[in-house]
Design a protein around this motif. Sequence first.
Motif, PDB file in Angstrom:
ATOM      1  N   MET A 131      -2.523  50.989 -27.466  1.00 52.94           N
ATOM      2  CA  MET A 131      -1.587  51.889 -26.823  1.00 52.94           C
ATOM      3  C   MET A 131      -1.286  51.450 -25.388  1.00 52.94           C
ATOM      4  O   MET A 131      -0.184  51.559 -24.926  1.00 52.94           O
ATOM      5  CB  MET A 131      -2.171  53.307 -26.874  1.00 52.94           C
ATOM      6  CG  MET A 131      -1.240  54.345 -26.369  1.00 52.94           C
ATOM      7  SD  MET A 131       0.085  54.568 -27.562  1.00 52.94           S
ATOM      8  CE  MET A 131       0.990  55.835 -26.802  1.00 52.94           C
ATOM      9  N   ILE A 132      -2.291  50.957 -24.706  1.00 55.01           N
ATOM     10  CA  ILE A 132      -2.091  50.533 -23.316  1.00 55.01           C
ATOM     11  C   ILE A 132      -1.179  49.306 -23.269  1.00 55.01           C
ATOM     12  O   ILE A 132      -0.333  49.188 -22.407  1.00 55.01           O
ATOM     13  CB  ILE A 132      -3.451  50.243 -22.644  1.00 55.01           C
ATOM     14  CG1 ILE A 132      -4.255  51.546 -22.530  1.00 55.01           C
ATOM     15  CG2 ILE A 132      -3.247  49.621 -21.284  1.00 55.01           C
ATOM     16  CD1 ILE A 132      -5.654  51.352 -22.032  1.00 55.01           C
ATOM     17  N   LYS A 133      -1.342  48.398 -24.212  1.00 51.67           N
ATOM     18  CA  LYS A 133      -0.512  47.198 -24.262  1.00 51.67           C
ATOM     19  C   LYS A 133       0.964  47.551 -24.393  1.00 51.67           C
ATOM     20  O   LYS A 133       1.815  46.962 -23.745  1.00 51.67           O
ATOM     21  CB  LYS A 133      -0.962  46.330 -25.443  1.00 51.67           C
ATOM     22  CG  LYS A 133      -0.134  45.122 -25.690  1.00 51.67           C
ATOM     23  CD  LYS A 133      -0.725  43.941 -25.020  1.00 51.67           C
ATOM     24  CE  LYS A 133       0.010  42.700 -25.477  1.00 51.67           C
ATOM     25  NZ  LYS A 133       0.431  41.881 -24.437  1.00 51.67           N
ATOM     26  N   LYS A 134       1.276  48.544 -25.226  1.00 50.37           N
ATOM     27  CA  LYS A 134       2.652  48.963 -25.418  1.00 50.37           C
ATOM     28  C   LYS A 134       3.248  49.527 -24.130  1.00 50.37           C
ATOM     29  O   LYS A 134       4.397  49.267 -23.801  1.00 50.37           O
ATOM     30  CB  LYS A 134       2.703  50.004 -26.535  1.00 50.37           C
ATOM     31  CG  LYS A 134       4.061  50.284 -27.060  1.00 50.37           C
ATOM     32  CD  LYS A 134       3.960  51.224 -28.239  1.00 50.37           C
ATOM     33  CE  LYS A 134       5.263  51.306 -28.979  1.00 50.37           C
ATOM     34  NZ  LYS A 134       5.184  52.194 -30.125  1.00 50.37           N
ATOM     35  N   THR A 135       2.441  50.260 -23.387  1.00 58.34           N
ATOM     36  CA  THR A 135       2.908  50.840 -22.133  1.00 58.34           C
ATOM     37  C   THR A 135       3.181  49.756 -21.093  1.00 58.34           C
ATOM     38  O   THR A 135       4.178  49.806 -20.389  1.00 58.34           O
ATOM     39  CB  THR A 135       1.870  51.844 -21.585  1.00 58.34           C
ATOM     40  OG1 THR A 135       1.567  52.787 -22.602  1.00 58.34           O
ATOM     41  CG2 THR A 135       2.395  52.551 -20.361  1.00 58.34           C
ATOM     42  N   THR A 136       2.319  48.752 -21.012  1.00 57.27           N
ATOM     43  CA  THR A 136       2.539  47.691 -20.029  1.00 57.27           C
ATOM     44  C   THR A 136       3.753  46.849 -20.399  1.00 57.27           C
ATOM     45  O   THR A 136       4.471  46.391 -19.524  1.00 57.27           O
ATOM     46  CB  THR A 136       1.293  46.796 -19.892  1.00 57.27           C
ATOM     47  OG1 THR A 136       0.953  46.274 -21.166  1.00 57.27           O
ATOM     48  CG2 THR A 136       0.129  47.567 -19.319  1.00 57.27           C
ATOM     49  N   ASP A 137       3.979  46.626 -21.706  1.00 56.55           N
ATOM     50  CA  ASP A 137       5.170  45.893 -22.122  1.00 56.55           C
ATOM     51  C   ASP A 137       6.438  46.660 -21.759  1.00 56.55           C
ATOM     52  O   ASP A 137       7.413  46.076 -21.290  1.00 56.55           O
ATOM     53  CB  ASP A 137       5.151  45.627 -23.625  1.00 56.55           C
ATOM     54  CG  ASP A 137       4.115  44.581 -24.013  1.00 56.55           C
ATOM     55  OD1 ASP A 137       3.688  43.818 -23.127  1.00 56.55           O
ATOM     56  OD2 ASP A 137       3.755  44.538 -25.203  1.00 56.55           O
ATOM     57  N   LEU A 138       6.413  47.953 -21.968  1.00 61.60           N
ATOM     58  CA  LEU A 138       7.560  48.790 -21.617  1.00 61.60           C
ATOM     59  C   LEU A 138       7.768  48.812 -20.106  1.00 61.60           C
ATOM     60  O   LEU A 138       8.902  48.769 -19.629  1.00 61.60           O
ATOM     61  CB  LEU A 138       7.346  50.212 -22.153  1.00 61.60           C
ATOM     62  CG  LEU A 138       8.542  51.150 -22.108  1.00 61.60           C
ATOM     63  CD1 LEU A 138       9.686  50.580 -22.932  1.00 61.60           C
ATOM     64  CD2 LEU A 138       8.146  52.509 -22.611  1.00 61.60           C
ATOM     65  N   SER A 139       6.679  48.828 -19.372  1.00 61.47           N
ATOM     66  CA  SER A 139       6.761  48.803 -17.912  1.00 61.47           C
ATOM     67  C   SER A 139       7.368  47.484 -17.424  1.00 61.47           C
ATOM     68  O   SER A 139       8.202  47.478 -16.522  1.00 61.47           O
ATOM     69  CB  SER A 139       5.369  48.990 -17.321  1.00 61.47           C
ATOM     70  OG  SER A 139       5.401  48.838 -15.935  1.00 61.47           O
ATOM     71  N   LYS A 140       6.950  46.368 -18.042  1.00 62.81           N
ATOM     72  CA  LYS A 140       7.525  45.070 -17.671  1.00 62.81           C
ATOM     73  C   LYS A 140       9.015  45.014 -17.991  1.00 62.81           C
ATOM     74  O   LYS A 140       9.794  44.453 -17.235  1.00 62.81           O
ATOM     75  CB  LYS A 140       6.793  43.947 -18.383  1.00 62.81           C
ATOM     76  CG  LYS A 140       5.430  43.647 -17.825  1.00 62.81           C
ATOM     77  CD  LYS A 140       4.797  42.486 -18.541  1.00 62.81           C
ATOM     78  CE  LYS A 140       3.417  42.203 -17.989  1.00 62.81           C
ATOM     79  NZ  LYS A 140       2.768  41.082 -18.665  1.00 62.81           N
TER      80      LYS A 140
END
Length: 92
Positions: A1-10
């Motif tokens: 879940m955290i990986k998805k958030t960082t990708d969206l943030s990038k």
Amino acid sequence: MIKKTTDLSKLFTQFAMVGQLGLSLVTPLLICIFACYMLTTRLGAPGWIYIIGFFFGLGGSMTTAYKVYLDITKKNEPKKRPENEVSFNKHV
């Protein structure tokens, strides 16, 4: 879940950078055209002054684009090590 958030943030960061670059490229041109408009309406300058303002605006936009290009290439360039650096792993 955290990986998805960082990708969206990038992704949002990249969109913001593209938007900022677009504004940085358009703003000098708009300012110069507006200055030409003010010169023609307030001071009665001839209409050909828009041509000069357009080229000055393009020059400002190209300068901004060149500075962004230099900044990006500087960040992507690998760091060079000095020739006279002492290293224990260096073999003669």
